[in-house]
Enzyme design. Structure first.
Site, PDB file in Angstrom:
ATOM      1  N   HIS A 111       0.818  -1.211   0.000  1.00  0.00           N
ATOM      2  CA  HIS A 111       0.000   0.000   0.000  1.00  0.00           C
ATOM      3  C   HIS A 111       0.853   1.263   0.000  1.00  0.00           C
ATOM      4  CE1 HIS A 111      -3.756  -2.311   1.606  1.00  0.00           C
ATOM      5  NE2 HIS A 111      -3.615  -2.389   0.297  1.00  0.00           N
TER       6      HIS A 111
ATOM      7  N   HIS B 211      -3.961  -6.238 -10.910  1.00  0.00           N
ATOM      8  CA  HIS B 211      -2.732  -5.594 -10.442  1.00  0.00           C
ATOM      9  C   HIS B 211      -1.577  -5.828 -11.415  1.00  0.00           C
ATOM     10  CE1 HIS B 211      -3.807  -4.167  -6.402  1.00  0.00           C
ATOM     11  NE2 HIS B 211      -4.508  -5.269  -6.247  1.00  0.00           N
TER      12      HIS B 211
END
Length: 395
Positions: free
Chosen positions: A253, A382
């Protein structure tokens, strides 16, 4: 595996071929007879739970196919994106306007309204508009207003997380993950529509999480907060491996925010975004890199110890995209070197060279964790997204 020949990871031809190889993995079995997409794949591509429809996968497949069409031009992918968009509207969207979190065998099994999920509805719609599927523009606007009414905390300058299925009970949990993906979706909405409210809100979220709240945690982004946006250091402390709300600092993150900040800087240059992007990336690589086995761990504790040392596909994909963006904007070769070593680790341990796509998760030493290639939530959005991002930043 260590004897694998390494391709030229910086080559556009390699990146395009790799994207195609991922699309090829899903293609034989992804279309479901109910109009949606199958979402539960074993390593060999077979479907193990044909009735499961998770909002995150439903939306990410739309992003995948809309973006594949926009960049590579296959008419099939345009039709699949429309198919996925139609399923979102006919099945996930409820009469009150919210999108149900989970559908099983054609029935809503988890009707909660999740900010995280609605962010991905916006991202899916924006990716369609960018691909010329203009009817999706109405969905972007619809989700904006829904989130504005039900999730936006004006005093906290951030989105709340979760409503019950009746839209009357707001959970006290507050999190950065839904806000990070809201920032991503808002950026895509801005790029698709050029409506400035989306860019303004994306910048506000970046300021809030990557600057203000990060300052309270030694410059790093913590995951969990209470209703007053004070860091909750105990939430999910027994669940460092949680899929959406893991305890600990998440290297993945930190680097996702790196990528978002640099994307924001491209849209509206601000030296602060570049500074914070670099700092977040550096802390992720410093604390997250596993010197013993290589690769980035899933999470680390405030004391710097690993809270979950498993190796996740998405962490490495987001990291190599962030490294490449930093290299392109700074010219510092250390970022290009990181790009290569992140790819080398992924090539050796995370990519399935026999059956296709990326493994979802590996043990700390890179060995097999399970045989579930893509359970709900994983669509390789992703990995393909990171490759597309690198391609967008070529010289």
């Amino acid at each position: 595996m260590n004897t694998l020949q390494m391709p030229s990871f910086r080559s556009p031809d390699f990146l395009q071929q790799h994207i195609q190889s991922i699309l090829d993995f899903y293609e034989p079995h992804v279309l479901a007879p109910d109009g949606g997409f199958h979402q539960c794949f074993m390593d060999d591509g077979t479907v193990y739970d044909p009735g499961m429809r998770h909002l995150v996968s439903s939306t990410r497949f739309v992003f995948n196919y809309a973006t594949a069409y926009r960049i590579h031009g296959s008419e099939q992918h345009r039709l699949w994106a429309i198919r996925g968009l139609d399923y979102l509207q006919s099945m996930h969207r409820q009469p009150d306007g919210h999108y149900a979190w989970v559908i099983e065998n054609g029935q809503v099994s988890d009707g909660r309204a999740m900010a995280y999920g609605h962010a991905f509805v916006m991202l899916a719609a924006a990716s369609c508009v960018q691909a010329g599927i203009v009817e999706a523009a109405e969905i972007i606007d619809d989700v904006w207003h829904f989130m504005e009414e039900h999730f936006w905390d004006a005093d906290g300058r951030a989105y709340a997380d979760e409503l019950d299925s009746t839209l009357t009970v707001l959970d006290p949990y507050r999190g950065q993950n839904a806000n990070m993906h809201s920032c991503e979706a808002l950026l895509a909405a801005w790029q698709a529509t050029r409506q400035k409210r989306y860019l303004d809100r994306a910048e506000l979220l970046a300021q809030r999480f990557a600057v203000e709240l990060a300052e309270l945690n030694n410059g790093m982004i913590w995951e969990h907060y209470d209703t007053q946006w004070q860091a909750d250091m105990q939430y999910n402390i027994d669940k460092p491996d949680d899929l959406f709300k893991p305890w600990g600092f998440q290297p993945g993150h930190q680097v996702e925010w790196t990528k978002l900040l640099l994307t924001l800087n491209q849209e509206n240059p601000n030296p602060l975004w570049v500074k914070r992007a670099t700092e977040l990336y550096d802390v992720a690589m410093k604390h997250g890199w596993d010197e013993d086995y290589g690769g980035l761990v899933y999470g680390f504790a405030p004391d710097g110890s690993f809270s979950d040392a498993h190796k996740y596909f998405w962490v490495h994909a987001e990291a190599f995209a962030a490294a490449w963006r930093l290299y392109r904007i700074t010219g510092e070769t250390r970022f290009a070197d990181d790009y290569d070593r992140l790819w080398e680790y992924s090539w050796q341990h995370l990519i399935d060279h026999q059956q296709g796509a990326w493994f979802r998760i590996r043990n700390r030493d890179g060995s097999e964790f399970d045989k579930l290639k893509s359970p709900p939530g994983k669509t390789d959005y992703h990995t393909m997204g990171a490759c597309w991002d690198v391609l967008s930043q070529q010289p």
